[in-house]
Design a protein around this motif. Structure first.
Motif, short mmCIF file in Angstrom:
data_model
loop_
_atom_site.label_atom_id
_atom_site.label_comp_id
_atom_site.label_asym_id
_atom_site.label_seq_id
_atom_site.Cartn_x
_atom_site.Cartn_y
_atom_site.Cartn_z
N LEU A 21 38.90 42.78 41.44
CA LEU A 21 38.08 43.53 40.50
C LEU A 21 37.22 42.55 39.72
N LEU A 35 35.57 45.09 43.82
CA LEU A 35 34.87 46.03 42.95
C LEU A 35 33.80 45.28 42.15
N ASP A 82 33.13 51.71 43.59
CA ASP A 82 33.99 52.86 43.30
C ASP A 82 35.46 52.43 43.24
N TRP A 83 36.07 52.52 42.06
CA TRP A 83 37.48 52.16 41.88
C TRP A 83 38.38 52.99 42.79
N GLU A 133 42.11 52.18 44.49
CA GLU A 133 43.30 52.90 44.04
C GLU A 133 43.89 53.76 45.15
N VAL A 165 46.31 43.94 43.43
CA VAL A 165 45.03 44.08 42.72
C VAL A 165 44.88 42.89 41.78
N GLU A 225 42.76 41.63 38.82
CA GLU A 225 41.81 42.14 37.80
C GLU A 225 41.16 40.97 37.07
N TYR A 277 42.50 50.68 34.98
CA TYR A 277 42.63 50.25 36.38
C TYR A 277 44.00 49.63 36.64
#
Length: 431
Positions: free
Chosen positions: A11, A45, A65-66, A70, A78, A80, A91
């Motif tokens: 992300l 992302l 688009d998250w 997900e 993930v 971040e 998120y």
């Protein structure tokens, strides 16, 4: 889990995100030997597809688009790196609830919402790792949770913000004033366009909250940390500190004492012989004192693309090992105590005070009477010439005294007819 490949989503593709992408790519040849499998970043992302496409080998992994992350059951981890509170918090919580492990460098979020996230990770039996949230590439969270776990840690302190350390280094070594040193830091990329979080101590405060929570096994949030920045420090303060055998550094200090936890960030005088006094430029260093190990020091780059990416990628590898052993979530929240956090007025320090006073006989004795009234003993006092007529400059360093008592002295001095101005007040570090 696929024994050959672990899929991860990234992300954010800013400075640190790009660094993580590079580090994981650079490990491809040795990853199987190290982990027994490959880690592949299959989704990233981003906000702007066109801008990000030049940073990756395969632009098809990019998404805005998250939901693509997900809702993808093949993604195990993930990472971040978008920073801030929202949408990062949303998120991360969603990823954990969807059965994904999470790695982050988000000190802002952990210092405020760490409890909520760690509890969610525990419920989901997933890893939530955040080594890169404090001191960039310097390992400190994992040592506190693992290598030093057998100790009763009583103090964690150090330099945890590279921008302010660079500024103070230039002020000390080249005699720059604060504004000039900040301008240079901005020009060289050490300071953000808006440097407020750094120079006002907020960034360091977040890190102190995290360090105190991990070290003392008791929750400390950003609101619990007393924070002061370096904007009032002058070249003259630094020059006088040198004359007294000290350097001025922005220190984050967390202590665990019988009556509670102390947690604060402020500029402090530190003796020139202390190892932290020689930590310069953008480097960070953290001291940990444990009852068994004694003093340990962790030193290195506290920020930057690749140093921070090193810590993030290390956490990713740790998650993969836990996945292979089917033991994700084995080291989660370590805050099993509920210790009070002391008010700053109840802490004890030494203090450096620079005063502009009337230049006449007896004024030093009058000043010392105010200190004596509140049992604030003076360790050093010196008088300097002033460019203003009929004015003398006096520098005082106290012995150890409670902050509450010292500020009563300071208030009386501010209202004293013989004191024209209090130019600066800086704490003095004492172990």
């Amino acid at each position: 889990m696929n024994e050959k490949v672990v899929n991860a989503a990234l992300l954010g593709l800013g400075t640190v995100g790009t660094g993580v992408y590079k580090v994981i790519k650079s490990q491809e040849q040795e990853m199987t030997a190290k982990l027994g499998c490959q880690v592949r970043i299959t989704k990233i992302l981003v906000r702007n597809l066109e801008k990000a496409s030049g940073k990756v080998d395969d632009p098809s992994v990019l998404t805005t688009d998250w939901a693509d992350i997900e809702g993808d059951p093949s993604i195990d981890i993930v990472i971040e790196l978008i920073g801030g509170i929202e949408p990062a918090r949303t998120y991360i919580l969603a990823a954990l609830k969807a059965g994904k492990n999470v790695v982050t460098a988000n000190k802002d979020l952990i210092a405020v919402h760490g409890k909520e996230i760690l509890e969610t990770a525990r419920t989901a039996q997933k890893d939530f790792l955040f080594e890169a949230a404090v001191a960039g590439g310097i390992p400190i969270i994992s040592p506190l949770k693992n290598s030093l776990e057998a100790n009763h840690v009583t103090e964690v302190m150090g330099i945890v913000n590279g921008t302010t350390n660079f500024i103070l280094t230039k002020m000390s070594q080249e005699g720059m004033e604060f504004s000039d040193a900040l301008a240079l830091a901005t020009e060289l990329g050490y300071a953000e366009a808006d440097p407020t979080a750094d120079i006002e101590g907020i960034d360091a405060g977040r890190k102190v909250a995290i360090l105190a929570s991990v070290a003392f096994n008791s929750r400390v949030t950003l609101d619990n940390v007393h924070i002061e920045g370096i904007t009032k420090i002058t070249a003259k303060d630094i020059r006088y500190a040198k004359e007294m055998g000290c350097e001025i550094k922005l220190l984050g200090v967390a202590r665990c004492q019988k009556d509670g936890v102390e947690a604060y960030v402020c500029p402090m005088l530190i003796p020139a012989e202390h190892p932290l006094a020689s930590v310069n430029d953008s480097y960070n260093a953290v001291f940990v004192h444990g009852d068994a190990v004694g003093d340990t020091m962790f030193y290195g780059r506290g920020a930057g693309e690749l140093p921070t990416a090193s810590a993030v990628a290390g956490d990713v590898f740790e998650v993969v090992r836990n996945m292979k052993a089917d033991c994700c979530g084995r080291v989660g929240c370590t805050c099993y105590k509920t210790l009070p956090v002391k008010d700053m007025a109840d802490t004890h320090n030494r203090y450096f005070l620079r005063l502009q006073v009337e230049d006449r006989c007896g004024v030093l004795a009058e000043i010392l009477e105010h200190f004596a009234k509140y049992q604030a003993s003076v360790a050093q006092i010196m008088q300097k010439e002033s460019k203003r007529p009929d004015t003398a400059e006096v520098v005082v360093i106290t012995k150890l005294v409670s902050e509450g008592a010292f500020f009563k002295v300071k208030e009386e001095l501010e209202n004293s007819a013989s004191v024209r101005k209090i130019s600066s007040m800086i704490r003095v570090y004492q172990k």
